[in-house]
Design a protein around this motif. Structure first.
Motif, PDB file in Angstrom:
ATOM      1  N   GLU A 232     -19.743  36.005 -51.033  1.00 31.39           N
ATOM      2  CA  GLU A 232     -18.982  36.717 -49.993  1.00 31.39           C
ATOM      3  C   GLU A 232     -17.490  36.721 -50.320  1.00 31.39           C
ATOM      4  O   GLU A 232     -16.816  37.742 -50.246  1.00 31.39           O
ATOM      5  CB  GLU A 232     -19.230  36.036 -48.634  1.00 31.39           C
ATOM      6  N   ARG A 233     -16.988  35.551 -50.718  1.00 32.10           N
ATOM      7  CA  ARG A 233     -15.556  35.455 -51.043  1.00 32.10           C
ATOM      8  C   ARG A 233     -15.243  36.303 -52.280  1.00 32.10           C
ATOM      9  O   ARG A 233     -14.209  36.965 -52.357  1.00 32.10           O
ATOM     10  CB  ARG A 233     -15.193  33.992 -51.310  1.00 32.10           C
ATOM     11  N   ALA A 234     -16.163  36.329 -53.243  1.00 34.98           N
ATOM     12  CA  ALA A 234     -15.930  37.127 -54.455  1.00 34.98           C
ATOM     13  C   ALA A 234     -15.842  38.606 -54.117  1.00 34.98           C
ATOM     14  O   ALA A 234     -15.000  39.340 -54.652  1.00 34.98           O
ATOM     15  CB  ALA A 234     -17.049  36.869 -55.459  1.00 34.98           C
ATOM     16  N   LEU A 235     -16.689  39.064 -53.212  1.00 37.99           N
ATOM     17  CA  LEU A 235     -16.622  40.478 -52.778  1.00 37.99           C
ATOM     18  C   LEU A 235     -15.262  40.758 -52.157  1.00 37.99           C
ATOM     19  O   LEU A 235     -14.578  41.730 -52.472  1.00 37.99           O
ATOM     20  CB  LEU A 235     -17.720  40.781 -51.754  1.00 37.99           C
ATOM     21  N   HIS A 236     -14.847  39.838 -51.303  1.00 41.75           N
ATOM     22  CA  HIS A 236     -13.564  40.014 -50.587  1.00 41.75           C
ATOM     23  C   HIS A 236     -12.390  40.088 -51.571  1.00 41.75           C
ATOM     24  O   HIS A 236     -11.449  40.862 -51.390  1.00 41.75           O
ATOM     25  CB  HIS A 236     -13.387  38.834 -49.610  1.00 41.75           C
ATOM     26  N   LEU A 237     -12.486  39.285 -52.633  1.00 41.99           N
ATOM     27  CA  LEU A 237     -11.390  39.242 -53.611  1.00 41.99           C
ATOM     28  C   LEU A 237     -11.446  40.389 -54.608  1.00 41.99           C
ATOM     29  O   LEU A 237     -10.532  40.597 -55.399  1.00 41.99           O
ATOM     30  CB  LEU A 237     -11.459  37.909 -54.390  1.00 41.99           C
ATOM     31  N   GLY A 238     -12.581  41.104 -54.645  1.00 43.26           N
ATOM     32  CA  GLY A 238     -12.751  42.147 -55.666  1.00 43.26           C
ATOM     33  C   GLY A 238     -13.198  41.552 -56.995  1.00 43.26           C
ATOM     34  O   GLY A 238     -13.128  42.194 -58.038  1.00 43.26           O
ATOM     35  N   LEU A 239     -13.650  40.298 -56.936  1.00 41.47           N
ATOM     36  CA  LEU A 239     -14.110  39.622 -58.166  1.00 41.47           C
ATOM     37  C   LEU A 239     -15.578  39.957 -58.431  1.00 41.47           C
ATOM     38  O   LEU A 239     -16.053  39.812 -59.556  1.00 41.47           O
ATOM     39  CB  LEU A 239     -13.915  38.099 -58.015  1.00 41.47           C
ATOM     40  N   SER A 240     -16.291  40.389 -57.387  1.00 40.27           N
ATOM     41  CA  SER A 240     -17.701  40.793 -57.557  1.00 40.27           C
ATOM     42  C   SER A 240     -17.895  42.176 -56.923  1.00 40.27           C
ATOM     43  O   SER A 240     -17.249  42.520 -55.928  1.00 40.27           O
ATOM     44  CB  SER A 240     -18.625  39.775 -56.887  1.00 40.27           C
TER      45      SER A 240
ATOM     46  N   GLU B  35     -22.205  30.679 -57.636  1.00 38.58           N
ATOM     47  CA  GLU B  35     -20.816  30.214 -57.430  1.00 38.58           C
ATOM     48  C   GLU B  35     -19.982  30.423 -58.688  1.00 38.58           C
ATOM     49  O   GLU B  35     -20.463  30.173 -59.801  1.00 38.58           O
ATOM     50  CB  GLU B  35     -20.847  28.709 -57.093  1.00 38.58           C
ATOM     51  N   ILE B  36     -18.769  30.890 -58.492  1.00 42.02           N
ATOM     52  CA  ILE B  36     -17.778  30.982 -59.584  1.00 42.02           C
ATOM     53  C   ILE B  36     -16.725  29.922 -59.300  1.00 42.02           C
ATOM     54  O   ILE B  36     -16.236  29.810 -58.172  1.00 42.02           O
ATOM     55  CB  ILE B  36     -17.109  32.378 -59.613  1.00 42.02           C
ATOM     56  N   ARG B  37     -16.391  29.125 -60.306  1.00 46.50           N
ATOM     57  CA  ARG B  37     -15.370  28.101 -60.042  1.00 46.50           C
ATOM     58  C   ARG B  37     -14.549  27.834 -61.295  1.00 46.50           C
ATOM     59  O   ARG B  37     -15.097  27.444 -62.323  1.00 46.50           O
ATOM     60  CB  ARG B  37     -16.026  26.794 -59.570  1.00 46.50           C
ATOM     61  N   PHE B  38     -13.238  28.004 -61.191  1.00 47.40           N
ATOM     62  CA  PHE B  38     -12.318  27.673 -62.276  1.00 47.40           C
ATOM     63  C   PHE B  38     -11.939  26.200 -62.109  1.00 47.40           C
ATOM     64  O   PHE B  38     -11.018  25.870 -61.367  1.00 47.40           O
ATOM     65  CB  PHE B  38     -11.082  28.580 -62.227  1.00 47.40           C
TER      66      PHE B  38
ATOM     67  N   PHE C 174     -17.431  44.442 -64.779  1.00 47.04           N
ATOM     68  CA  PHE C 174     -17.912  44.173 -63.427  1.00 47.04           C
ATOM     69  C   PHE C 174     -18.664  42.846 -63.367  1.00 47.04           C
ATOM     70  O   PHE C 174     -19.130  42.330 -64.371  1.00 47.04           O
ATOM     71  CB  PHE C 174     -18.865  45.295 -62.968  1.00 47.04           C
ATOM     72  N   ARG C 175     -18.801  42.287 -62.163  1.00 43.68           N
ATOM     73  CA  ARG C 175     -19.586  41.104 -61.901  1.00 43.68           C
ATOM     74  C   ARG C 175     -20.527  41.382 -60.737  1.00 43.68           C
ATOM     75  O   ARG C 175     -20.147  42.011 -59.752  1.00 43.68           O
ATOM     76  CB  ARG C 175     -18.650  39.914 -61.565  1.00 43.68           C
ATOM     77  N   LEU C 176     -21.770  40.930 -60.872  1.00 48.24           N
ATOM     78  CA  LEU C 176     -22.760  40.964 -59.796  1.00 48.24           C
ATOM     79  C   LEU C 176     -23.192  39.522 -59.559  1.00 48.24           C
ATOM     80  O   LEU C 176     -23.331  38.760 -60.516  1.00 48.24           O
ATOM     81  CB  LEU C 176     -23.977  41.821 -60.202  1.00 48.24           C
ATOM     82  N   MET C 177     -23.402  39.145 -58.310  1.00 50.49           N
ATOM     83  CA  MET C 177     -23.763  37.750 -58.013  1.00 50.49           C
ATOM     84  C   MET C 177     -25.059  37.699 -57.235  1.00 50.49           C
ATOM     85  O   MET C 177     -25.390  38.602 -56.480  1.00 50.49           O
ATOM     86  CB  MET C 177     -22.634  37.068 -57.215  1.00 50.49           C
ATOM     87  N   THR C 178     -25.819  36.608 -57.431  1.00 53.96           N
ATOM     88  CA  THR C 178     -27.054  36.431 -56.650  1.00 53.96           C
ATOM     89  C   THR C 178     -26.761  35.486 -55.480  1.00 53.96           C
ATOM     90  O   THR C 178     -25.779  34.734 -55.521  1.00 53.96           O
ATOM     91  CB  THR C 178     -28.159  35.810 -57.530  1.00 53.96           C
ATOM     92  N   PRO C 179     -27.586  35.503 -54.450  1.00 57.03           N
ATOM     93  CA  PRO C 179     -27.344  34.644 -53.291  1.00 57.03           C
ATOM     94  C   PRO C 179     -27.226  33.166 -53.706  1.00 57.03           C
ATOM     95  O   PRO C 179     -27.996  32.695 -54.552  1.00 57.03           O
ATOM     96  CB  PRO C 179     -28.595  34.861 -52.429  1.00 57.03           C
ATOM     97  N   GLY C 180     -26.218  32.472 -53.204  1.00 58.27           N
ATOM     98  CA  GLY C 180     -26.066  31.040 -53.489  1.00 58.27           C
ATOM     99  C   GLY C 180     -25.367  30.752 -54.805  1.00 58.27           C
ATOM    100  O   GLY C 180     -25.127  29.595 -55.146  1.00 58.27           O
TER     101      GLY C 180
ATOM    102  N   ALA D  85      -8.858  25.091 -57.649  1.00 52.34           N
ATOM    103  CA  ALA D  85     -10.219  24.931 -58.232  1.00 52.34           C
ATOM    104  C   ALA D  85     -11.248  25.335 -57.187  1.00 52.34           C
ATOM    105  O   ALA D  85     -12.244  24.654 -56.947  1.00 52.34           O
ATOM    106  CB  ALA D  85     -10.454  23.499 -58.705  1.00 52.34           C
ATOM    107  N   THR D  86     -10.973  26.471 -56.577  1.00 50.94           N
ATOM    108  CA  THR D  86     -11.723  26.909 -55.386  1.00 50.94           C
ATOM    109  C   THR D  86     -13.148  27.356 -55.731  1.00 50.94           C
ATOM    110  O   THR D  86     -13.352  28.056 -56.724  1.00 50.94           O
ATOM    111  CB  THR D  86     -10.972  28.089 -54.734  1.00 50.94           C
ATOM    112  N   ARG D  87     -14.103  26.966 -54.897  1.00 51.54           N
ATOM    113  CA  ARG D  87     -15.475  27.461 -55.055  1.00 51.54           C
ATOM    114  C   ARG D  87     -15.512  28.894 -54.509  1.00 51.54           C
ATOM    115  O   ARG D  87     -15.111  29.116 -53.367  1.00 51.54           O
ATOM    116  CB  ARG D  87     -16.465  26.601 -54.262  1.00 51.54           C
ATOM    117  N   VAL D  88     -15.982  29.825 -55.326  1.00 48.12           N
ATOM    118  CA  VAL D  88     -16.034  31.226 -54.885  1.00 48.12           C
ATOM    119  C   VAL D  88     -17.497  31.617 -54.732  1.00 48.12           C
ATOM    120  O   VAL D  88     -18.218  31.730 -55.726  1.00 48.12           O
ATOM    121  CB  VAL D  88     -15.330  32.148 -55.900  1.00 48.12           C
ATOM    122  N   ASP D  89     -17.911  31.799 -53.462  1.00 42.42           N
ATOM    123  CA  ASP D  89     -19.304  32.213 -53.229  1.00 42.42           C
ATOM    124  C   ASP D  89     -19.358  33.742 -53.243  1.00 42.42           C
ATOM    125  O   ASP D  89     -18.315  34.409 -53.316  1.00 42.42           O
ATOM    126  CB  ASP D  89     -19.815  31.622 -51.895  1.00 42.42           C
TER     127      ASP D  89
END
Ligand SMILES: CC[C@@H](C(=O)O)C(=O)SCCNC(=O)CCNC(=O)[C@H](O)C(C)(C)COP(=O)(O)OP(=O)(O)OC[C@H]1O[C@@H](n2cnc3c(N)ncnc32)[C@H](O)[C@@H]1OP(=O)(O)O
Length: 375
Positions: free
Chosen positions: A290-298, A248-251, A240-246, A284-288
């Motif tokens: 909100e977007r990570a939640l939407h993708l199931g990445l967080s 960013e995950i970026r490949f 699992f991944r948890l993210m803090t406000p602000g 090389a998308t910046r994933v904040d």
């Protein structure tokens, strides 16, 4: 040696590859150029002894068969052979799961470790708490926790420690200095920029991150600040991944003229699906958060932005899933890991075997004694 068709059927190898089965290990055999070592020869002797014992048993059974028994003995012989083949197939699959690369792939781990040792700096620290939750810290804040060579070696050492921590139930990985990790140390990347050295580093990290992914612990990456490049790949090796406000995950690999090399590409496809993975990598998308939640990445965006607060929140989140006997939590993760990686029938057999380790065990008997009402 399995011919190509059998190994393709048994192991899902590419049809043109035949496989040498030695005891619990398998080595892709490049015809006369197969790679042998003392341990392989020991395996070969072990297998030969097993086969001789089985042939002797068969001989005894057939001798008995001609004298007294009817079909029953023949069926017993046939089921013995089936069990032998099944056992060897499972052990081959288990061996395949243990390390992605070995000498048969031209991977000489001791040489790679010696090369990585030259690039010092930072550390990977592990604290094992009484709760059964481990805290793994990527500690090189001067350069955004970028991985030096010695940090790659220390990560392997910590994973070995975690594999041997029998009371472990969960693991949180986070970066020091309120940021996660900015991938490989660019000084290291420049120093080992030839193709073979780059692939050796990737094979080392893929072996380590695959073992991390398969730990019988529920693992969480706590993403604060930036998870860039290899840092983004590392978080895909956690459950699992948890993210803090602000955060960013970026490949960023495309921007480096690269693709992921630590296994993050293959794991990202399995987490978010091939279409989303292709967009994140090729863009090389910046994933904040909100977007990570939407993708199931967080799984969740925490409320704390400071290091201590976020770590406390991550502990509370993980504790929801690690409450209970370590034997049950670890078995649950092992079963899910098998379901994630194995073909259906092998996964079903693994589930049955894991179930057998718990049925009638201390936790099961204690639950039966208290007869809990699951209201
Ligand atoms: C197979 C390789 C591949 C992989 O493993 O998958 C890789 O990972 S390749 C490396 C990919 N990573 C990067 O390219 C990240 C490079 N860094 C950045 O883009 C930025 O530093 C940042 C992560 C976006 C943060 O920017 P910012 O907040 O502005 O901080 P600074 O840039 O000032 O960084 C502070 C300090 O840290 C040094 N730093 C950061 N990342 C690395 C790194 N990966 N390797 C070495 N040094 C790094 C940065 O140079 C600053 O140092 P000073 O310049 O001395 O202040």
């Amino acid at each position: 040696m399995l011919d190509a068709a059998t190994s393709h059927h048994l192991l899902g190898c590419s049809p043109e590859t035949s496989v040498v089965m030695l005891g619990t290990a398998t080595y892709p055999c490049l015809g006369p150029f197969s790679v042998w070592s003392p341990s392989m020869l020991a395996d070969l002797i072990y297998v030969c002894i097993c086969v001789c014992i089985y042939i002797y048993n068969i001989y005894i059974f057939f001798f008995f068969l001609t004298g007294h028994a009817g079909n029953a003995c023949l069926e017993m012989v046939i089921s013995m052979w089936k069990n032998l083949l099944q056992t060897m197939k499972e052990r081959i699959l288990q061996q395949r799961r243990m390390s992605v690369y070995n000498q048969a792939h031209g991977y000489e781990e001791e040489l790679v470790k010696k090369q990585l040792q030259q690039f010092a700096g930072g550390s990977i620290n592990l604290t094992k708490e009484d709760s059964g939750i481990g805290i793994l810290t990527l500690n090189n804040p001067k350069i955004m926790n970028a991985f030096t060579g010695t940090m790659m070696l220390e990560l392997q050492e910590r994973v070995t420690e975690l594999e041997n921590w029998k009371d472990g139930k969960g693991l949180i990985i986070y970066g020091a200095g309120n940021t996660f990790c900015s991938g490989s140390d660019l000084n290291v990347v420049k120093a080992i920029s030839n193709s073979q050295d780059g692939m050796n580093m990737c094979m080392f990290m893929q072996n380590t991150l695959t073992r991390l992914m398969r730990l019988p612990l529920i693992t969480v990456a706590l993403v604060q600040g930036k998870a860039i490049g290899g840092g983004a790949e590392l978080i895909t090796a956690c459950d699992f991944r948890l993210m803090t406000p602000g955060s960013e995950i970026r490949f960023v690999h495309k921007l480096m003229g690269l693709v992921p090399g630590w296994g993050g590409g293959a794991r990202l496809v399995r987490i978010v699906g091939s279409r989303a993975a292709l967009k994140l990598l090729s863009g090389a998308t910046r994933v904040d958060p909100e977007r990570a939640l939407h993708l199931g990445l967080s799984e969740e965006t925490l409320s704390s932005s400071d290091e201590a607060g976020a770590l406390e929140e991550a502990r509370a989140w993980l504790s929801q899933y690690t409450e209970g006997p370590a034997s049950v939590i670890r078995a649950t993760k092992e079963m899910v890991a098998a379901g994630r990686e194995l073909l259906l029938e092998a996964a079903l057999r693994t589930e049955k075997d894991i179930f057998g380790t718990l049925w009638g065990g201390p936790a099961n008997l204690q639950a039966l004694a208290t007869r809990p009402k699951h209201k």
